[in-house]
Design an enzyme around this catalytic site. Structure first.
Site, PDB file in Angstrom:
ATOM      1  N   LYS A 260       0.886  -1.183   0.039  1.00  0.00           N
ATOM      2  CA  LYS A 260      -0.081  -0.031  -0.041  1.00  0.00           C
ATOM      3  C   LYS A 260       0.917   1.271   0.016  1.00  0.00           C
ATOM      4  O   LYS A 260       0.592   2.089  -0.867  1.00  0.00           O
ATOM      5  CB  LYS A 260      -0.893  -0.087   1.342  1.00  0.00           C
ATOM      6  CG  LYS A 260      -1.939   1.052   1.217  1.00  0.00           C
ATOM      7  CD  LYS A 260      -2.870   1.145   2.456  1.00  0.00           C
ATOM      8  CE  LYS A 260      -3.813  -0.259   2.160  1.00  0.00           C
ATOM      9  NZ  LYS A 260      -4.451  -0.561   3.286  1.00  0.00           N
TER      10      LYS A 260
ATOM     11  N   ARG B 137      -3.068   2.835   8.739  1.00  0.00           N
ATOM     12  CA  ARG B 137      -3.668   1.558   7.810  1.00  0.00           C
ATOM     13  C   ARG B 137      -2.532   0.829   7.790  1.00  0.00           C
ATOM     14  O   ARG B 137      -1.358   1.265   7.346  1.00  0.00           O
ATOM     15  CB  ARG B 137      -4.346   1.994   6.635  1.00  0.00           C
ATOM     16  CG  ARG B 137      -5.408   2.914   6.728  1.00  0.00           C
ATOM     17  CD  ARG B 137      -5.889   3.242   5.335  1.00  0.00           C
ATOM     18  NE  ARG B 137      -6.846   2.514   4.699  1.00  0.00           N
ATOM     19  CZ  ARG B 137      -7.273   2.489   3.571  1.00  0.00           C
ATOM     20  NH1 ARG B 137      -6.808   3.431   2.640  1.00  0.00           N
ATOM     21  NH2 ARG B 137      -8.478   1.622   3.119  1.00  0.00           N
TER      22      ARG B 137
ATOM     23  N   GLY C 166      -8.198  -7.370   4.567  1.00  0.00           N
ATOM     24  CA  GLY C 166      -9.026  -7.572   5.698  1.00  0.00           C
ATOM     25  C   GLY C 166      -8.148  -8.224   6.907  1.00  0.00           C
ATOM     26  O   GLY C 166      -8.953  -8.593   7.966  1.00  0.00           O
TER      27      GLY C 166
ATOM     28  N   MET D  98      -5.549  -7.439   8.600  1.00  0.00           N
ATOM     29  CA  MET D  98      -4.986  -6.441   9.523  1.00  0.00           C
ATOM     30  C   MET D  98      -5.843  -5.230  10.157  1.00  0.00           C
ATOM     31  O   MET D  98      -6.737  -5.275   9.140  1.00  0.00           O
ATOM     32  CB  MET D  98      -3.614  -5.966   9.219  1.00  0.00           C
ATOM     33  CG  MET D  98      -2.535  -7.161   9.319  1.00  0.00           C
ATOM     34  SD  MET D  98      -0.896  -6.991   9.098  1.00  0.00           S
ATOM     35  CE  MET D  98      -1.103  -6.561   7.369  1.00  0.00           C
TER      36      MET D  98
ATOM     37  N   ARG E 223      -3.712  -1.274  -6.225  1.00  0.00           N
ATOM     38  CA  ARG E 223      -3.039  -2.620  -6.035  1.00  0.00           C
ATOM     39  C   ARG E 223      -3.383  -3.476  -7.445  1.00  0.00           C
ATOM     40  O   ARG E 223      -4.404  -3.339  -7.768  1.00  0.00           O
ATOM     41  CB  ARG E 223      -3.167  -3.234  -4.772  1.00  0.00           C
ATOM     42  CG  ARG E 223      -4.447  -3.885  -4.533  1.00  0.00           C
ATOM     43  CD  ARG E 223      -4.550  -4.375  -3.515  1.00  0.00           C
ATOM     44  NE  ARG E 223      -5.919  -4.358  -2.823  1.00  0.00           N
ATOM     45  CZ  ARG E 223      -6.492  -4.741  -1.723  1.00  0.00           C
ATOM     46  NH1 ARG E 223      -5.666  -4.690  -0.726  1.00  0.00           N
ATOM     47  NH2 ARG E 223      -7.757  -4.949  -1.417  1.00  0.00           N
TER      48      ARG E 223
ATOM     49  N   HIS F 207     -16.536  -8.600   2.522  1.00  0.00           N
ATOM     50  CA  HIS F 207     -15.335  -9.380   2.996  1.00  0.00           C
ATOM     51  C   HIS F 207     -15.710 -10.809   2.465  1.00  0.00           C
ATOM     52  O   HIS F 207     -14.780 -11.487   1.938  1.00  0.00           O
ATOM     53  CB  HIS F 207     -15.361  -9.371   4.418  1.00  0.00           C
ATOM     54  CG  HIS F 207     -14.397 -10.468   5.127  1.00  0.00           C
ATOM     55  ND1 HIS F 207     -14.797 -11.672   5.416  1.00  0.00           N
ATOM     56  CD2 HIS F 207     -13.233 -10.323   5.397  1.00  0.00           C
ATOM     57  CE1 HIS F 207     -13.679 -12.299   6.107  1.00  0.00           C
ATOM     58  NE2 HIS F 207     -12.615 -11.491   5.897  1.00  0.00           N
TER      59      HIS F 207
ATOM     60  N   ARG G 128       0.204 -46.755  -6.757  1.00  0.00           N
ATOM     61  CA  ARG G 128       0.334 -47.232  -5.486  1.00  0.00           C
ATOM     62  C   ARG G 128      -0.547 -48.544  -5.693  1.00  0.00           C
ATOM     63  O   ARG G 128      -1.867 -48.712  -5.701  1.00  0.00           O
ATOM     64  CB  ARG G 128      -0.342 -46.642  -4.388  1.00  0.00           C
ATOM     65  CG  ARG G 128       0.468 -45.222  -3.924  1.00  0.00           C
ATOM     66  CD  ARG G 128      -0.309 -44.518  -2.990  1.00  0.00           C
ATOM     67  NE  ARG G 128       0.588 -43.542  -2.400  1.00  0.00           N
ATOM     68  CZ  ARG G 128       0.291 -42.300  -2.608  1.00  0.00           C
ATOM     69  NH1 ARG G 128      -0.608 -41.861  -3.162  1.00  0.00           N
ATOM     70  NH2 ARG G 128       1.091 -41.269  -1.790  1.00  0.00           N
TER      71      ARG G 128
ATOM     72  N   GLU H  44      12.757 -42.524   0.428  1.00  0.00           N
ATOM     73  CA  GLU H  44      11.845 -42.065   1.544  1.00  0.00           C
ATOM     74  C   GLU H  44      12.039 -42.397   2.776  1.00  0.00           C
ATOM     75  O   GLU H  44      11.346 -42.042   3.968  1.00  0.00           O
ATOM     76  CB  GLU H  44      10.175 -42.576   1.264  1.00  0.00           C
ATOM     77  CG  GLU H  44      10.066 -44.153   0.997  1.00  0.00           C
ATOM     78  CD  GLU H  44       9.054 -44.597   0.690  1.00  0.00           C
ATOM     79  OE1 GLU H  44       8.108 -43.800   0.755  1.00  0.00           O
ATOM     80  OE2 GLU H  44       8.701 -45.741   0.116  1.00  0.00           O
TER      81      GLU H  44
ATOM     82  N   SER I  44      12.638 -42.047  -7.018  1.00  0.00           N
ATOM     83  CA  SER I  44      11.483 -41.184  -6.786  1.00  0.00           C
ATOM     84  C   SER I  44      11.337 -40.802  -5.440  1.00  0.00           C
ATOM     85  O   SER I  44      11.360 -41.757  -4.602  1.00  0.00           O
ATOM     86  CB  SER I  44      10.198 -41.990  -7.035  1.00  0.00           C
ATOM     87  OG  SER I  44       9.415 -40.895  -7.132  1.00  0.00           O
TER      88      SER I  44
ATOM     89  N   THR J  38       8.270 -38.116  -0.527  1.00  0.00           N
ATOM     90  CA  THR J  38       8.419 -36.929   0.371  1.00  0.00           C
ATOM     91  C   THR J  38       7.294 -37.029   1.584  1.00  0.00           C
ATOM     92  O   THR J  38       7.716 -36.474   2.584  1.00  0.00           O
ATOM     93  CB  THR J  38       8.308 -35.776  -0.065  1.00  0.00           C
ATOM     94  OG1 THR J  38       7.260 -35.602  -1.053  1.00  0.00           O
ATOM     95  CG2 THR J  38       9.752 -35.387  -0.793  1.00  0.00           C
TER      96      THR J  38
ATOM     97  N   CYS K 190       7.254 -37.954  -5.755  1.00  0.00           N
ATOM     98  CA  CYS K 190       6.118 -38.500  -5.962  1.00  0.00           C
ATOM     99  C   CYS K 190       5.012 -38.300  -4.612  1.00  0.00           C
ATOM    100  O   CYS K 190       3.946 -38.862  -4.446  1.00  0.00           O
ATOM    101  CB  CYS K 190       5.728 -40.047  -6.158  1.00  0.00           C
ATOM    102  SG  CYS K 190       6.632 -41.017  -5.119  1.00  0.00           S
TER     103      CYS K 190
ATOM    104  N   TYR L   2      11.443 -34.845 -13.077  1.00  0.00           N
ATOM    105  CA  TYR L   2       9.879 -34.568 -13.144  1.00  0.00           C
ATOM    106  C   TYR L   2       9.481 -34.509 -11.836  1.00  0.00           C
ATOM    107  O   TYR L   2       9.826 -34.927 -10.772  1.00  0.00           O
ATOM    108  CB  TYR L   2       9.353 -35.920 -13.901  1.00  0.00           C
ATOM    109  CG  TYR L   2       9.405 -37.208 -13.181  1.00  0.00           C
ATOM    110  CD1 TYR L   2       8.419 -37.602 -12.255  1.00  0.00           C
ATOM    111  CD2 TYR L   2      10.475 -38.147 -13.378  1.00  0.00           C
ATOM    112  CE1 TYR L   2       8.612 -38.805 -11.388  1.00  0.00           C
ATOM    113  CE2 TYR L   2      10.480 -39.147 -12.684  1.00  0.00           C
ATOM    114  CZ  TYR L   2       9.698 -39.493 -11.666  1.00  0.00           C
ATOM    115  OH  TYR L   2       9.529 -40.753 -10.929  1.00  0.00           O
TER     116      TYR L   2
HETATM  117  C1  PEP Z   1       5.581 -41.050   0.124  1.00  0.00           C
HETATM  118  O1  PEP Z   1       5.910 -41.627   1.107  1.00  0.00           O
HETATM  119  O2  PEP Z   1       5.805 -40.122  -0.363  1.00  0.00           O
HETATM  120  C2  PEP Z   1       4.908 -41.871  -1.015  1.00  0.00           C
HETATM  121  C3  PEP Z   1       4.638 -41.479  -2.275  1.00  0.00           C
HETATM  122  O3  PEP Z   1       4.277 -43.143  -0.683  1.00  0.00           O
HETATM  123  P1  PEP Z   1       2.885 -43.301   0.273  1.00  0.00           P
HETATM  124  O4  PEP Z   1       2.385 -42.023   0.390  1.00  0.00           O
HETATM  125  O5  PEP Z   1       2.341 -44.281  -0.530  1.00  0.00           O
HETATM  126  O6  PEP Z   1       3.699 -43.653   1.458  1.00  0.00           O
HETATM  127 MG    MG Z   2       5.925 -43.770   1.263  1.00  0.00          MG
END
Ligand code: PEP
Ligand code: MG
Length: 877
Positions: free
Chosen positions: A22, A92, A101, A103, A336, A455, A562, A745, A764, A767, A831, A851
């Site tokens: 702002k 402000r 909205g 703050m 803005r 709002h 899976r 993993e 792969s 996560t 993945c 990927y």
């Molecule tokens: C993971 O662990 O990130 C994964 C993709 O396998 P799952 O979620 O099936 O354990």
């Molecule tokens: Mg897993």
């Protein structure tokens, strides 16, 4: 010495980090010579200092504020606290990223018992002076002193009722004096001291309150939703007041240079005569559409149109502007880049390229990938919609289709969502910033009051949630939790309704929805994104239907299938259970023989749907607790099928109980104990590939071994896979290429990735588990306590949704480097759930992955995020 306060004519739009959005834009508009009331900005650095100094404003900053105040007073020729020529200001907030909205704002600051009289004399408008004072007392008490707003509203309503006034504007000067008198009594009763009369004290307290509001729960929640770091702080803008409440030749409004719902190139907005800023958004009086300003004040309208054009060209984006007309004269209070729906964002981005205002690259950067989520969800089925009856109509405030059970408070909606209710509609008279969490968990929002800039409308559009606002056709009783539609029918908590945010229609039933498509502007922008991105986007899919949907959304392969999910159906789960509870290899092989044809045909379906794109099949990874029969009935049925007694099977089930199933006998550990499982799965994959290749496809299946922590585990399972695959291929007398890789993993796998890459042709990153095991947080339970971590500012975001780059990210970086060290051409992907999260996609780009793989509906989000990540990398490198 640092400078903490800037006059508007000392700044510009590039100083956003320091002056907040702002402040930077007020400075820029001042520089452009537009009619902006004078003022100054206390910087975001002053805010972070306020926190590091233990929530106090340092003397040097206070002095600087007074110095700039004096300079501003000189320019405007008025004086703070001087009843004969009073200077009043607005205070402000304004952070780097806009947080509408979230703050606080205080208007008319500088008024006290003497100044109000001076103001009345000076303007010969007693009504206006007392209207401003009552507003100030209420806002200051609420925002700075934490006296509940509702108590003031009650007084206002009482006085209105006593005087037969319908609207605030019907109150006379005498009535407003009475309001002020009662407000002051209320204040004293609540706080134990008189309402502060010294304008300088008012100012410093207000600035502190804005700084504090940076850390209010709704701001923290909003930051988490929008990936805004907690250490940015907010700036504070102190600006000369101009008055929209001076009478019928004054007013205030909000307008966009293009329609924020559809993107149409046409000035769009609302204004309200004889009103101050809050009235427009509060939805108490219904504002008039912008076109009507042409008649009400043609000169100001013409000027506004001209300024809107200048601003859009200058910022090369759709602008959201606030303005006030004081006695016929136009002032700009804010501009803005406007928040917009996903559909509008796409149209505006593509239109601006066609209008030669921006490049394709800039267009790609303008659309927030997360926002696409809103149009990647179903719409109402056209047939069902035709047959349905409209029970009420409101304003189409945020597009989309929502069907769900109604809840009348944000808390009730949040509670229901926590209990697993996935389809909710929040019905409120009007929403306020406190409702944000309840709004977020709801599929749709319906309000009884308020316009297109209320709002509810603004926040819903920002979230991509469907919203019908200002629906006066229904009579809502929030206290008793019901509403009555226009035909007199009553709806209570838990009843189903459906909302169409594009037409404003409300339906009193559950309506079926249809899948969305990527066409028109969406397809155009996606094509541009694909031309730029270097990161591939695959999908996580377990069924041909999911795979087909993902292909429509532009997936370039399956990154994770899976296989255990292929057995959730009632007709398959018993064979799966049989396999799990088998005690002998013979029993197990019998169950596996039942599973083989199912798996083979599933894989054929997937390969066919993916039309030759790579398909990664992850071998069984069932957390046992999800698959074991629990109910006696199920145990009994399975026992019969397996020719066992109930007791025998029950004791096996009990013996398989694990204390930590997520860290239990799953993934490759199962194949280590029972190699015949990997044998069956390999056979199914390879046979399926051979079968579809016979029909002219050229599938190269990728077999992925889960939950590996030691290269020896992988080596063991891989040997089973290779032996079986080669046997099947040889027997079929064909040639078939296939790959064997693993998931990274488990932290140990990441730490020893150089060893693991000796056996794995691809990695792969899983996560989900990698986050679970790196943090030591259970994936299933962390949600129960993470809220405490957000409110105590230990974490800013959910590590299961957004990659923790500092910790988990370090493991990924390390594993990618170690893997490539051993096998330079190793293919790397991700993945886990993070594969569809834009900031995590950017991280994957920087880590050099090949990927990302995400759920089908997030494929377009990942494609756009990947293009943005490529562009950012180019800019940075
Ligand atoms: C993971 O662990 O990130 C994964 C993709 O396998 P799952 O979620 O099936 O354990
Ligand atoms: Mg897993």
């Amino acid at each position: 010495m640092s400078k903490y306060v800037y006059l508007f004519n000392e700044g510009n739009a590039k100083m956003r980090n320091l002056l907040g959005g702002k402040g930077a834009n007020l400075a820029e508009m001042t520089g452009l010579g537009l009619p902006v009331p004078r003022g100054f900005t206390v910087t975001t650095e002053a805010c972070t200092r306020y926190y590091s100094d233990g929530k106090t404003i340092a003397k040097e900053i206070e002095n600087e504020i007074y110095e700039m105040l004096e300079k501003t007073e000189k320019v405007v020729g008025k004086k703070f606290g001087d009843p004969t020529n009073p200077f009043l200001v607005s205070v402000r907030s304004g952070a780097r990223a806009s947080m509408p909205g979230m703050m606080d704002t205080i208007l008319n600051l500088g008024l006290n018992d003497l100044v109000v009289e001076g103001l009345a004399k000076l303007t010969s408008n007693e009504r206006f002076a007392y209207d401003s004072y009552r507003r100030f007392i209420q806002m200051f008490s609420d925002v700075v002193m934490e006296v509940e707003k509702a108590k003031f509203e009650k007084i206002l309503d009482d006085v209105k009722e006593e005087n037969n006034a319908k609207f605030d504007t019907d109150l006379s000067a005498e009535n407003l004096k009475e309001v002020v008198k009662r407000y002051k009594v209320l204040f004293k009763n609540e706080k134990g001291f008189d309402f502060p009369q010294d304008p300088k004290t008012q100012l410093m307290e207000a600035i502190k309150a804005v700084f504090r509001s940076w850390d209010n729960p709704r701001a923290i929640y909003y930051r988490r939703l929008n990936d805004i770091p907690g250490d940015w702080g907010t700036a504070v803008n102190v600006q000369e007041m101009v008055y929209g409440n001076m009478g019928n030749n004054s007013g205030t409004g909000v307008a966009f240079t293009r329609n924020p719902s559809t993107g149409e190139k046409k000035l769009y907005g609302e204004f309200l005569m004889n009103a101050q800023g809050e009235d427009v958004v509060a939805g108490i009086r219904t504002p008039q559409p912008m076109e009507q300003m042409k008649e009400v004040n043609p000169a100001a309208y013409e000027e506004f149109v001209k300024i809107a054009g200048i601003l859009e060209k200058h910022y090369r984006d759709m602008q959201d502007m606030e303005f006030t007309i004081e006695n016929g004269k136009l002032f700009m209070l804010q501009t803005r880049n406007g928040k917009r729906t996903a559909a509008a964002a796409l149209k505006i981005a593509v239109d601006l390229v066609e209008e030669n205002m921006i490049t394709k690259e800039e267009a790609i950067m303008k659309v927030d990938p997360k926002q696409l989520d809103a149009i990647l969800h179903p719409n109402f089925d056209a047939k069902a919609l035709k047959a349905a009856t409209v029970i009420a109509k409101g304003l189409p405030a945020s597009p989309g289709a929502a069907t769900g059970k109604i809840y009348f408070t944000a808390e009730d909606a949040t509670e229901a969502a926590k209990k697993g209710e996935s389809k909710l509609i929040l019905v409120r008279l009007e929403t306020s910033p406190e409702d944000i969490e309840g709004m977020h968990v709801s599929q749709g929002i319906l309000t009884g009051r308020g316009g297109m800039t209320s709002h509810a409308a603004v926040v819903a559009r920002g979230m991509g949630t469907c919203c019908v606002a200002g629906c006066s056709d229904i009579k809502i009783n929030e206290e008793e939790k019901y509403f009555i539609d226009k035909n007199g029918k009553k709806y209570v908590e838990g009843d189903w309704i459906s909302l169409d945010g594009s037409t404003g229609n409300v339906y009193g039933e559950q309506l079926p929805t249809v899948e969305p498509e990527v066409t028109g502007d969406f397809a155009t922008l996606m094509k541009w994104a694909d031309e730029i991105r270097t990161l591939k986007v695959r999908t996580n899919a377990d069924t041909p239907a999911d795979a087909e949907q993902a292909m429509k959304f532009g997936a370039e392969g399956i990154g994770l299938c899976r296989t255990e999910h292929m057995f959730f159906n009632a007709d398959r789960i018993s064979a799966m259970r049989e396999m799990i509870v088998s005690r002998t290899e013979e029993q197990r092989r019998k169950a596996l023989d039942k599973l083989l044809p199912m798996q083979r045909s599933d894989f054929e379906g997937l390969f066919t749907a993916m039309k030759g794109y790579p398909v990664t099949i992850r071998f069984l990874d069932p957390p046992l607790h999800e698959f074991l029969p629990q109910e006696d009935e199920d145990i009994d049925a399975l026992a019969k099928e397996m020719g066992m007694s109930f007791d025998e099977l029950k004791s096996i089930v009990l013996s398989l109980h694990e204390f930590n199933p997520m860290m239990g006998h799953r993934g490759c550990r199962l194949a280590v104990s029972y190699p015949e499982i990997a044998e069956m799965q390999t056979r199914a994959v390879i046979e399926a590939a051979i079968n579809v290749n016979k029909k002219g496809m050229s599938v190269i299946p990728e077999i992925m071994i889960p939950l590996v922590g030691d290269v020896k585990e992988l080596k063991f399972v891989k040997e089973v896979v290779v032996k079986t695959a080669n046997e099947v291929i040889e027997k079929a007398g064909v040639k078939l290429e296939y790959k064997v890789g693993t998931m990274i993993e488990i932290p140990r796998a990441a730490l020893t990735a150089d060893e693991i890459a000796k056996e794995a042709e691809f990695f792969s990153f899983g996560t989900n588990d990698l986050t679970q095991m790196t943090f030591g947080f259970s994936r299933d339970d962390a949600g129960k306590f993470l809220d405490d971590y957000y409110s105590k500012k230990i974490y800013e975001s959910d590590p299961f949704a957004r990659i923790d780059q500092t910790g988990v990210g370090k493991l990924i970086d390390m594993a990618a480097k170690l893997g490539r060290q051993t096998r330079p051409d190793i293919k790397l992907g991700i993945c886990g759930e993070h594969g569809g999260d834009p900031s995590s996609v950017e991280f994957c780009q920087n880590a050099g992955l090949n990927y990302v793989s995400c759920s089908p509906f997030r494929v377009p989000i990942a494609r756009l995020a990947a293009a943005q990540a490529t562009l950012k990398e180019k800019l940075g490198g």
